[in-house]
Design a protein around this motif. Structure first.
Motif, PDB file in Angstrom:
ATOM      1  N   LYS A  45       0.812  -1.211   0.000  1.00 34.76           N
ATOM      2  CA  LYS A  45       0.000   0.000   0.000  1.00 34.76           C
ATOM      3  C   LYS A  45       0.853   1.272   0.000  1.00 34.76           C
ATOM      4  O   LYS A  45       0.324   2.374   0.110  1.00 34.76           O
ATOM      5  CB  LYS A  45      -0.926   0.023   1.222  1.00 34.76           C
ATOM      6  CG  LYS A  45      -1.867  -1.164   1.295  1.00 34.76           C
ATOM      7  CD  LYS A  45      -2.800  -1.211   0.120  1.00 34.76           C
ATOM      8  CE  LYS A  45      -3.751  -2.388   0.247  1.00 34.76           C
ATOM      9  NZ  LYS A  45      -4.703  -2.454  -0.838  1.00 34.76           N
ATOM     10  N   HIS A  75     -13.088   4.477  -2.537  1.00 39.07           N
ATOM     11  CA  HIS A  75     -11.954   3.551  -2.615  1.00 39.07           C
ATOM     12  C   HIS A  75     -10.885   3.913  -1.577  1.00 39.07           C
ATOM     13  O   HIS A  75     -10.406   3.044  -0.839  1.00 39.07           O
ATOM     14  CB  HIS A  75     -11.353   3.570  -4.015  1.00 39.07           C
ATOM     15  CG  HIS A  75     -10.085   2.788  -4.126  1.00 39.07           C
ATOM     16  ND1 HIS A  75     -10.045   1.414  -4.110  1.00 39.07           N
ATOM     17  CD2 HIS A  75      -8.796   3.185  -4.233  1.00 39.07           C
ATOM     18  CE1 HIS A  75      -8.803   1.009  -4.203  1.00 39.07           C
ATOM     19  NE2 HIS A  75      -8.014   2.070  -4.284  1.00 39.07           N
ATOM     20  N   GLU A  79      -9.675   1.687   1.716  1.00 39.42           N
ATOM     21  CA  GLU A  79      -8.272   1.287   1.854  1.00 39.42           C
ATOM     22  C   GLU A  79      -7.669   1.801   3.161  1.00 39.42           C
ATOM     23  O   GLU A  79      -6.993   1.058   3.887  1.00 39.42           O
ATOM     24  CB  GLU A  79      -7.447   1.793   0.663  1.00 39.42           C
ATOM     25  CG  GLU A  79      -7.793   1.141  -0.647  1.00 39.42           C
ATOM     26  CD  GLU A  79      -7.248  -0.276  -0.789  1.00 39.42           C
ATOM     27  OE1 GLU A  79      -6.429  -0.715   0.048  1.00 39.42           O
ATOM     28  OE2 GLU A  79      -7.641  -0.951  -1.744  1.00 39.42           O
ATOM     29  N   CYS A  82      -9.078   0.027   6.179  1.00 37.01           N
ATOM     30  CA  CYS A  82      -8.477  -1.309   6.284  1.00 37.01           C
ATOM     31  C   CYS A  82      -7.078  -1.220   6.895  1.00 37.01           C
ATOM     32  O   CYS A  82      -6.729  -2.016   7.781  1.00 37.01           O
ATOM     33  CB  CYS A  82      -8.424  -1.953   4.904  1.00 37.01           C
ATOM     34  SG  CYS A  82      -7.737  -3.614   4.909  1.00 37.01           S
TER      35      CYS A  82
END
Length: 102
Positions: A45, A75, A79, A82
């Motif tokens: 990431k 989105h 992300e 998370c």
């Protein structure tokens, strides 16, 4: 910390998690590794953090007027949420397993 068990520990915390105003992947790695946690879950990431999220934040903050559309915002939100959950879980697991005890 181990000596003087009747006194409170004096652990310096100022500057330990210094993001220097913007948390990029390099600073995140320093924080995660300094806590003894696994950074590999964040490696995939790094581009999202550095190129998309931080770049977008800087453009908005400096008046460039580039706002994400609804799809991109959703989105990024998913992300980042998370990543935050993973970090929270890592810290909680380390505490439960008493990983800080040597």
């Amino acid at each position: 910390i181990l000596g003087g068990m009747t006194a409170h520990a004096s652990i310096p915390v100022k500057g330990i998690a210094n993001t220097r105003a913007n948390l990029d992947s390099t600073r995140l790695k320093c924080i995660v590794v300094s806590l003894g946690l696994d950074y590999s879950v964040y490696e995939l990431k790094e581009h999202l953090i550095d190129e998309r999220l931080l770049d977008l934040r800087n453009k908005v903050a400096h008046g460039k007027g580039l706002y994400p559309d609804e799809v991109e915002f959703d989105h990024l939100y998913q992300e980042v949420t998370c990543l935050l959950r993973q970090f929270k879980d890592q810290v909680q697991n380390a505490a439960l397993l008493r990983a800080f005890v040597r």
